[in-house]
Motif scaffolding. Structure first.
Motif, PDB file in Angstrom:
ATOM      1  N   PRO A 112       6.660   8.950  -1.830  1.00 10.38           N
ATOM      2  CA  PRO A 112       5.233   9.181  -1.606  1.00 10.38           C
ATOM      3  C   PRO A 112       4.815  10.450  -2.354  1.00 10.38           C
ATOM      4  O   PRO A 112       5.671  11.274  -2.633  1.00 10.38           O
ATOM      5  N   PRO A 113       3.545  10.672  -2.687  1.00  8.10           N
ATOM      6  CA  PRO A 113       2.385   9.843  -2.344  1.00  8.10           C
ATOM      7  C   PRO A 113       2.093   8.700  -3.317  1.00  8.10           C
ATOM      8  O   PRO A 113       1.331   7.807  -2.986  1.00  8.10           O
TER       9      PRO A 113
ATOM     10  N   TYR B 279       8.012  -0.937   5.942  1.00  6.51           N
ATOM     11  CA  TYR B 279       7.001  -1.428   6.892  1.00  6.51           C
ATOM     12  C   TYR B 279       6.810  -2.934   6.725  1.00  6.51           C
ATOM     13  O   TYR B 279       6.675  -3.681   7.685  1.00  6.51           O
ATOM     14  N   TYR B 280       6.806  -3.381   5.454  1.00  3.71           N
ATOM     15  CA  TYR B 280       6.591  -4.800   5.156  1.00  3.71           C
ATOM     16  C   TYR B 280       7.902  -5.583   5.265  1.00  3.71           C
ATOM     17  O   TYR B 280       7.933  -6.712   5.735  1.00  3.71           O
ATOM     18  N   LEU B 281       8.991  -4.927   4.821  1.00  2.00           N
ATOM     19  CA  LEU B 281      10.286  -5.603   4.769  1.00  2.00           C
ATOM     20  C   LEU B 281      10.811  -5.929   6.166  1.00  2.00           C
ATOM     21  O   LEU B 281      11.407  -6.977   6.391  1.00  2.00           O
TER      22      LEU B 281
ATOM     23  N   SER C 219       0.840  -1.195   0.000  1.00  2.00           N
ATOM     24  CA  SER C 219       0.000   0.000   0.000  1.00  2.00           C
ATOM     25  C   SER C 219       0.878   1.249   0.000  1.00  2.00           C
ATOM     26  O   SER C 219       1.834   1.338   0.766  1.00  2.00           O
ATOM     27  N   PRO C 220       0.563   2.243  -0.861  1.00  2.00           N
ATOM     28  CA  PRO C 220       1.421   3.439  -0.918  1.00  2.00           C
ATOM     29  C   PRO C 220       1.322   4.330   0.322  1.00  2.00           C
ATOM     30  O   PRO C 220       2.096   5.276   0.457  1.00  2.00           O
ATOM     31  N   SER C 221       0.377   4.044   1.247  1.00  2.00           N
ATOM     32  CA  SER C 221       0.294   4.912   2.435  1.00  2.00           C
ATOM     33  C   SER C 221       1.404   4.608   3.443  1.00  2.00           C
ATOM     34  O   SER C 221       1.637   5.392   4.364  1.00  2.00           O
ATOM     35  N   ARG C 222       2.091   3.451   3.323  1.00  2.00           N
ATOM     36  CA  ARG C 222       3.275   3.189   4.141  1.00  2.00           C
ATOM     37  C   ARG C 222       4.375   2.715   3.203  1.00  2.00           C
ATOM     38  O   ARG C 222       4.097   2.221   2.114  1.00  2.00           O
ATOM     39  N   SER C 223       5.619   2.828   3.648  1.00  2.00           N
ATOM     40  CA  SER C 223       6.689   2.465   2.721  1.00  2.00           C
ATOM     41  C   SER C 223       6.935   0.959   2.744  1.00  2.00           C
ATOM     42  O   SER C 223       6.452   0.238   3.611  1.00  2.00           O
TER      43      SER C 223
ATOM     44  N   VAL D 220       8.198   8.003   7.497  1.00  2.00           N
ATOM     45  CA  VAL D 220       7.635   7.280   8.642  1.00  2.00           C
ATOM     46  C   VAL D 220       8.427   6.012   8.960  1.00  2.00           C
ATOM     47  O   VAL D 220       8.874   5.806  10.078  1.00  2.00           O
ATOM     48  N   ASP D 221       8.587   5.156   7.959  1.00  2.00           N
ATOM     49  CA  ASP D 221       9.202   3.846   8.184  1.00  2.00           C
ATOM     50  C   ASP D 221      10.667   3.853   7.777  1.00  2.00           C
ATOM     51  O   ASP D 221      11.095   4.710   7.015  1.00  2.00           O
ATOM     52  N   PRO D 222      11.422   2.865   8.264  1.00  2.00           N
ATOM     53  CA  PRO D 222      12.809   2.761   7.818  1.00  2.00           C
ATOM     54  C   PRO D 222      12.834   2.513   6.312  1.00  2.00           C
ATOM     55  O   PRO D 222      12.046   1.708   5.801  1.00  2.00           O
ATOM     56  N   SER D 223      13.701   3.225   5.604  1.00  2.00           N
ATOM     57  CA  SER D 223      13.732   3.061   4.153  1.00  2.00           C
ATOM     58  C   SER D 223      14.453   1.776   3.786  1.00  2.00           C
ATOM     59  O   SER D 223      15.150   1.169   4.605  1.00  2.00           O
TER      60      SER D 223
END
Length: 373
Positions: A160-161, A97-99, A90-94, A125-128
């Motif tokens: 983003p976005p 977030y999943y990785l 989802s583009p609302s988190r990087s 927001v999240d670690p790149s």
């Protein structure tokens, strides 16, 4: 399978990833109630739903039940399967977030994981992906998860976005993890980094590098910051720029810091010079906090220590982040494991802020689903 007695029950939307990851590894079912029940838009957000779909892809035989409003989630974990996969985040988190969660699960799959993730590679927001590539991979290697096939490759950047980035993450499987004794971070010997710019002038990256060097050169000479300007299709769908810096010590500790520009059309425009300086200051802040693992990867290190052989593992960390403190509580619920926590004052360590020495005995977790060749 496990009966209702072993089903863990939680309330609220916080720490959803931690709970799902630990539930998958421990095999204990999980029920989360009242997910944003009081809000005008109740239930799971799109990025959380996407995360649950990702967990469903990497496992085999998971049972996921969500009620109509999305406020209650029941999850009965299956076996970690792995293999070659693709997932649109989802583009609302990087993608980070999943990785972050995939890094926890990947070594325990049945087949080596090779996954292409698409979405936003760098946000605020999240670690790149850059930071996880520079810090989490060397950490996995310390636990004996290494080899040719451990890699994170950035094919396309996406800001983003709108996103539009793409990465490849590959990780080998391991039957058991090595215990670690990682208590002396050592002195900083070099600083490396990447300044990236997409769909803006390539000069932006050079301006960030200049300003970051103006601060860091006072401390040590060995600084090299790459400029990464992606063109055309590999630059994603939105403009932006940012920087990721890593400091490496003589003992192989890697500390990181990063900053990204505001998304297009949101917030005040930020000068590349300011961003470069602020990123350098963030890195110095991280060096002050110190420890053998930076604040982004504290929970990953603690999880891998927990799942190690029945042997003592020790690691020296900087001040624990609130996320890590909650993670320790979850480890106790799912694996019944407690860490011995000793604080080290700056006087004992002669440098930086307060440190915490974390000690535990691994639970002897063995990857049963790994196929024996």
């Amino acid at each position: 399978m496990a009966g209702e007695a072993q089903c863990l029950s939680y309330v609220g939307c916080n720490f959803l990833r931690q709970r799902l990851v630990l539930s998958t590894l421990s095999g204990r079912p999980l029920k989360i109630r009242k997910i944003r029940a009081k809000e005008e838009d109740p239930g799971l957000r799109d990025f959380e739903a996407s995360f649950i779909r990702l967990i469903d892809k990497v496992t085999n035989g998971s049972r996921i039940e969500i009620n109509q409003t999305g406020t209650t989630l029941y999850y009965q974990p299956g076996l970690l399967y792995g293999g070659s996969l693709e997932h649109d985040c989802s583009p609302s988190r990087s993608i980070g977030y999943y990785l972050e969660s995939l890094l926890c699960l990947a070594p325990f799959m049945k087949h080596p994981l090779k996954i292409v993730l698409r979405g936003v590679t760098n946000d605020q927001v999240d670690p790149s992906v850059d930071v996880l590539k520079a810090t989490a991979l060397p950490l996995l290697k310390k636990f004996g998860i290494d080899g040719e096939s451990l890699e994170i490759k950035i094919n396309r950047r996406g800001m983003p976005p709108k996103g539009g980035g793409e990465i490849l993450f590959a990780c080998p499987v391991r039957k058991v993890l090595q215990p670690i004794q990682f208590t002396d971070p050592g002195k900083i010997k070099r600083i490396r980094g990447t300044a990236y710019s997409v769909r803006v002038s390539p000069q932006m990256a050079n301006r960030m590098v200049e300003s970051a060097r103006s601060i860091l050169n006072k401390f040590l000479p060995d600084i090299y910051i790459y400029t990464d300007h992606m063109k055309g299709v590999s630059s994603g769908k939105s403009p932006g720029f940012g920087m990721c810096l890593t400091a490496e010590t003589i003992n192989g500790t890697i500390l990181s810091a990063e900053l990204a520009s505001d998304p297009q059309g949101q917030g005040a425009a930020v000068l590349p010079e300011e961003l470069g300086q602020n990123c350098a200051k963030l890195l110095l802040e991280e060096v002050y906090r110190g420890g053998c693992v930076d604040s982004t990867n504290q929970s990953l290190a603690l999880l891998l220590m927990t799942l190690g052989q029945r042997d003592v593992s020790k690691v020296l960390l900087g001040p624990l982040s609130p996320y890590t403190i909650e993670f320790l509580r979850h480890l106790r619920s799912f694996f019944q494991i407690m860490f011995k926590i000793e604080t080290k004052t700056p006087e004992e360590e002669h440098m930086g802020g307060e440190k915490v020495l974390m000690t535990c005995v691994g639970i002897g977790f063995s990857n049963l689903s790994k196929t024996i060749r």
